[in-house]
Scaffold this active site. Structure first.
Site, PDB file in Angstrom:
ATOM      1  N   ARG A 193       0.875  -1.183   0.000  1.00 26.45           N
ATOM      2  CA  ARG A 193       0.000   0.000   0.000  1.00 26.45           C
ATOM      3  C   ARG A 193       0.905   1.224   0.000  1.00 26.45           C
ATOM      4  O   ARG A 193       1.711   1.411   0.920  1.00 26.45           O
ATOM      5  CB  ARG A 193      -0.926  -0.004   1.218  1.00 26.45           C
ATOM      6  CG  ARG A 193      -1.896   1.178   1.284  1.00 26.45           C
ATOM      7  CD  ARG A 193      -2.886   0.960   2.428  1.00 26.45           C
ATOM      8  NE  ARG A 193      -3.847   2.026   2.583  1.00 26.45           N
ATOM      9  CZ  ARG A 193      -3.802   2.954   3.553  1.00 26.45           C
ATOM     10  NH1 ARG A 193      -2.814   2.941   4.443  1.00 26.45           N
ATOM     11  NH2 ARG A 193      -4.728   3.884   3.634  1.00 26.45           N
ATOM     12  N   ASN A 248      -6.971   8.155   2.732  1.00 25.02           N
ATOM     13  CA  ASN A 248      -6.606   7.574   4.020  1.00 25.02           C
ATOM     14  C   ASN A 248      -7.422   8.188   5.152  1.00 25.02           C
ATOM     15  O   ASN A 248      -7.566   9.403   5.248  1.00 25.02           O
ATOM     16  CB  ASN A 248      -5.117   7.817   4.287  1.00 25.02           C
ATOM     17  CG  ASN A 248      -4.642   7.153   5.565  1.00 25.02           C
ATOM     18  OD1 ASN A 248      -4.586   5.932   5.646  1.00 25.02           O
ATOM     19  ND2 ASN A 248      -4.317   7.961   6.566  1.00 25.02           N
ATOM     20  N   GLU A 249      -7.988   7.340   6.005  1.00 20.90           N
ATOM     21  CA  GLU A 249      -8.666   7.752   7.240  1.00 20.90           C
ATOM     22  C   GLU A 249      -9.434   9.060   7.049  1.00 20.90           C
ATOM     23  O   GLU A 249      -9.114  10.080   7.658  1.00 20.90           O
ATOM     24  CB  GLU A 249      -7.639   7.867   8.363  1.00 20.90           C
ATOM     25  CG  GLU A 249      -6.923   6.546   8.607  1.00 20.90           C
ATOM     26  CD  GLU A 249      -5.854   6.600   9.690  1.00 20.90           C
ATOM     27  OE1 GLU A 249      -5.630   7.691  10.256  1.00 20.90           O
ATOM     28  OE2 GLU A 249      -5.222   5.561   9.951  1.00 20.90           O
ATOM     29  N   HIS A 258      -8.555   0.127  10.016  1.00 22.68           N
ATOM     30  CA  HIS A 258      -7.217   0.284  10.592  1.00 22.68           C
ATOM     31  C   HIS A 258      -7.281  -0.094  12.059  1.00 22.68           C
ATOM     32  O   HIS A 258      -8.104   0.444  12.815  1.00 22.68           O
ATOM     33  CB  HIS A 258      -6.733   1.726  10.422  1.00 22.68           C
ATOM     34  CG  HIS A 258      -6.515   2.106   8.988  1.00 22.68           C
ATOM     35  ND1 HIS A 258      -6.068   3.348   8.595  1.00 22.68           N
ATOM     36  CD2 HIS A 258      -6.689   1.393   7.841  1.00 22.68           C
ATOM     37  CE1 HIS A 258      -5.981   3.388   7.277  1.00 22.68           C
ATOM     38  NE2 HIS A 258      -6.352   2.209   6.801  1.00 22.68           N
ATOM     39  N   TYR A 292      -5.580  -0.216  15.547  1.00 27.79           N
ATOM     40  CA  TYR A 292      -4.568   0.213  16.508  1.00 27.79           C
ATOM     41  C   TYR A 292      -5.161   0.047  17.913  1.00 27.79           C
ATOM     42  O   TYR A 292      -5.679  -1.012  18.250  1.00 27.79           O
ATOM     43  CB  TYR A 292      -4.122   1.644  16.208  1.00 27.79           C
ATOM     44  CG  TYR A 292      -3.359   1.758  14.893  1.00 27.79           C
ATOM     45  CD1 TYR A 292      -2.074   1.254  14.767  1.00 27.79           C
ATOM     46  CD2 TYR A 292      -3.947   2.350  13.782  1.00 27.79           C
ATOM     47  CE1 TYR A 292      -1.371   1.353  13.573  1.00 27.79           C
ATOM     48  CE2 TYR A 292      -3.262   2.452  12.578  1.00 27.79           C
ATOM     49  CZ  TYR A 292      -1.973   1.952  12.477  1.00 27.79           C
ATOM     50  OH  TYR A 292      -1.295   2.038  11.297  1.00 27.79           O
ATOM     51  N   GLU A 334      -4.356  -1.141   7.788  1.00 26.75           N
ATOM     52  CA  GLU A 334      -3.216  -0.734   8.615  1.00 26.75           C
ATOM     53  C   GLU A 334      -3.370  -1.403   9.975  1.00 26.75           C
ATOM     54  O   GLU A 334      -4.487  -1.575  10.471  1.00 26.75           O
ATOM     55  CB  GLU A 334      -3.171   0.779   8.849  1.00 26.75           C
ATOM     56  CG  GLU A 334      -2.753   1.624   7.675  1.00 26.75           C
ATOM     57  CD  GLU A 334      -2.622   3.106   8.083  1.00 26.75           C
ATOM     58  OE1 GLU A 334      -2.484   3.385   9.301  1.00 26.75           O
ATOM     59  OE2 GLU A 334      -2.692   3.967   7.194  1.00 26.75           O
ATOM     60  N   TRP A 372       1.545  -1.486   9.064  1.00 24.35           N
ATOM     61  CA  TRP A 372       2.148  -0.142   9.002  1.00 24.35           C
ATOM     62  C   TRP A 372       3.413  -0.163   9.837  1.00 24.35           C
ATOM     63  O   TRP A 372       3.379  -0.488  11.009  1.00 24.35           O
ATOM     64  CB  TRP A 372       1.182   0.904   9.553  1.00 24.35           C
ATOM     65  CG  TRP A 372       1.748   2.284   9.393  1.00 24.35           C
ATOM     66  CD1 TRP A 372       2.642   2.921  10.202  1.00 24.35           C
ATOM     67  CD2 TRP A 372       1.484   3.188   8.307  1.00 24.35           C
ATOM     68  NE1 TRP A 372       2.960   4.155   9.705  1.00 24.35           N
ATOM     69  CE2 TRP A 372       2.258   4.348   8.547  1.00 24.35           C
ATOM     70  CE3 TRP A 372       0.680   3.131   7.169  1.00 24.35           C
ATOM     71  CZ2 TRP A 372       2.239   5.443   7.684  1.00 24.35           C
ATOM     72  CZ3 TRP A 372       0.661   4.216   6.319  1.00 24.35           C
ATOM     73  CH2 TRP A 372       1.427   5.363   6.571  1.00 24.35           C
TER      74      TRP A 372
END
Length: 544
Positions: free
Chosen positions: A85, A162-163, A229, A231, A258, A287
């Site tokens: 990516r 992105n985001e 994503h 996290y 991610e 990531w």
């Protein structure tokens, strides 16, 4: 409202016959939408044009901030990845990646037998992050570089932005995402489209999860995949398993676009992410390869872009249980031998002319290819490192932004319509003309914002002399171990504390009494003292 009445026996017979005919047609697989030309979504799965199921196993690479690290794609492939990516910029927050650069990224992905997921990073945290742009703006960028993507549907997935929402105004995500998808389809994009979740990609409010079906239905090609994503929000096995299973149960495609092994907002459960993705045959993209700053340097998979220096995170992702090396399968478009895989012949060695203090013109003999040569990449060679200096469709190019009285070595690659890249041409070494240092110069340095482990700075470079500066290199040393992580207005290299910045084409000329401004981000320890000495083309500049 239309009234409904029972059919007559004859009408019922006709209705049954028509229903039977319809079922036969459906059984033959007639699609309800235009068949995609490359990757496609079918029954919640990502399929290649060949019909092979494709499960992403790869990493993110911060290309827009490190355009000179394009060789990282080869290193990522060598670790076993089947996908990368790639971070791009629309030019709204960072230096724009133009169509020529995008074409080169795609070519390098193909040369290294990687599937290329391309994303625009300028949308990150829209509504909460200052300077972030809309998904509509990101769609406009994709349309502006469409020439680099048309015909690459077998190899490229377009990740719109992105985001695209932070933690403010994120309820607009559904409508914004539908509109961006329709804009791309209306512009002729046939690629599989990837869409990121809001809430900084982590969807803690479940906006993407709960509206994914309507977003998918809004795509006239039914060719959209969703990216979560993971996290700190995903720090338990139950959260990870529950979220991913909701998509699988609903027959909707999803990928972990991610994730990391640690984060400032919490400690994600990377073992469960990897295990569940493998169990459900879902893609994941860690990531990131290298170059992180701002206090999250621990997310680097290798140190300083060196593939021989795997970090603990890199070791876990590439070589651990359910990791890339153990589970990745190369895309069938490569391993199956589909398409044109024969590269063009090498171009002739470039010849130099029109040498100035900041530029040089190059000309070379054309390469040949059975399917036709579509373009050339001029690279600057420094030892084992190559940097794409410019791309062109002709056999001539002008490379600008060079420093006076400096030796440069150049070579050329050719590209064909399938994205194959030729062997490198022979090289030519050129020394730019002496430009002379300005009679006087000044540098203003200031920190514009800071955070634990990082900061953003600005440099104002002033020509206080009586003649224009045509091409420049600015140098300084950081006193407290700071390291530049990204820079706009020039190209930065750093060895230890010493930073060297070569002018970008649009900042190379500074008129008498004029100035240019550079911006950068950097990592830091506790102390963050300002540099006190600067040189421009080797001559001291006053600091203020």
């Amino acid at each position: 409202m239309r009234s409904r009445t029972a059919p007559t026996p004859r009408a019922a017979t006709v209705a049954v016959a028509l229903l039977g005919l319809l079922l036969c047609v459906l059984a033959l697989g007639t699609p309800a939408h235009a068949a995609p030309t490359g990757f496609r979504i079918e029954n919640g799965r990502l399929l290649e044009a060949s019909g092979d199921d494709f499960v992403m196993r790869g990493v993110n690479h911060a290309h827009t901030w490190y355009p000179d690290r394009i060789s990282s794609l080869a290193h990522i492939k060598a670790k076993g990845a089947n996908t990368v990516r790639v971070v791009l910029s629309s030019g709204d927050r960072w230096t724009r990646n133009d169509a020529a650069d995008v074409a080169n990224v795609v070519s390098e992905c193909k040369r290294n037998r990687l599937i290329c997921v391309l994303e625009v990073h300028d949308t990150t945290g829209y509504g909460e992050q200052s300077g972030a742009v809309t998904l509509s703006r990101a769609a406009d960028y994709w349309i502006s570089v469409r020439s680099a993507l048309t015909g690459q549907e077998d190899y490229v997935i377009v990740n719109i932005g992105n985001e695209p929402h932070g933690n403010l105004g994120y309820t607009a995500w559904t409508a914004d995402t539908k509109a961006a998808i329709r804009k791309l389809r209306g512009a002729g994009f046939d690629h599989t489209i990837m869409v990121d979740a809001p809430n900084w990609g982590q969807d803690w409010a479940f906006t993407m999860r709960d509206n994914a079906a309507s977003v998918f239905a809004a795509d006239p090609d039914a060719n959209t995949i969703f990216s979560i994503h993971m996290y700190g929000v995903f720090d338990t096995a139950a959260e990870i398993t529950g979220y991913l299973n909701r998509f699988v149960t609903a027959g909707l495609p999803v990928v972990v676009g991610e994730f990391g092994h640690d984060h400032s907002d919490g400690n994600p459960d990377e073992d469960t992410i990897l295990a569940v993705a493998q169990q459900l045959r879902l893609g994941y993209l860690g990531w990131s390869w290298s170059g992180n700053g701002g206090g999250v340097e621990y997310l680097d998979m290798v140190t300083n872009f060196d593939p021989n220096q795997l970090t603990s995170w890199g070791q876990r992702l590439f070589n651990g249980a359910n990791g890339i090396a153990a589970t990745a399968k190369e895309a069938a478009v490569y391993s199956g031998g589909a398409g044109d895989t024969t590269p063009p012949t090498a171009p002739g060695a470039p010849a130099a002319s029109g040498v100035t203090p900041s530029s040089v013109s190059l000309r070379w003999a054309a390469a040949t290819d059975a399917s036709g040569v579509t373009g050339y990449d001029v690279v600057r060679v420094s030892g084992a490192t190559e940097t794409v200096a410019t791309s062109t469709a002709t056999t001539t190019a002008t490379v600008s932004g060079l420093s006076p009285a400096t030796s440069y070595t150049f070579a050329v690659y050719a590209r064909d319509a399938a994205g194959n890249r030729s062997p490198r041409s022979a090289t030519v070494t050129v020394t730019t003309s002496p430009g002379g240092a300005p009679s006087a110069c000044g540098v203003g340095y200031r920190v514009t914002s800071s955070w634990p482990g990082g900061f953003q700075g600005e440099i104002s470079l002033r020509n206080t002399g009586t003649s224009a500066i045509d091409g420049w290199t600015l140098r300084w040393s950081f006193p407290d171990g700071q390291r530049v992580t990204s820079l706009w207005g020039g190209t930065a290299t750093q060895t230890g504390p010493e930073v060297s910045v070569a002018a970008a084409p649009y900042t190379a000329t500074i008129p008498a009494a004029g100035s240019v401004t550079l911006g950068f981000t950097a990592s830091r320890a506790t102390a963050n003292s300002s540099p006190t000495a600067f040189t421009l083309n080797g001559a001291p500049c006053s600091a203020s």
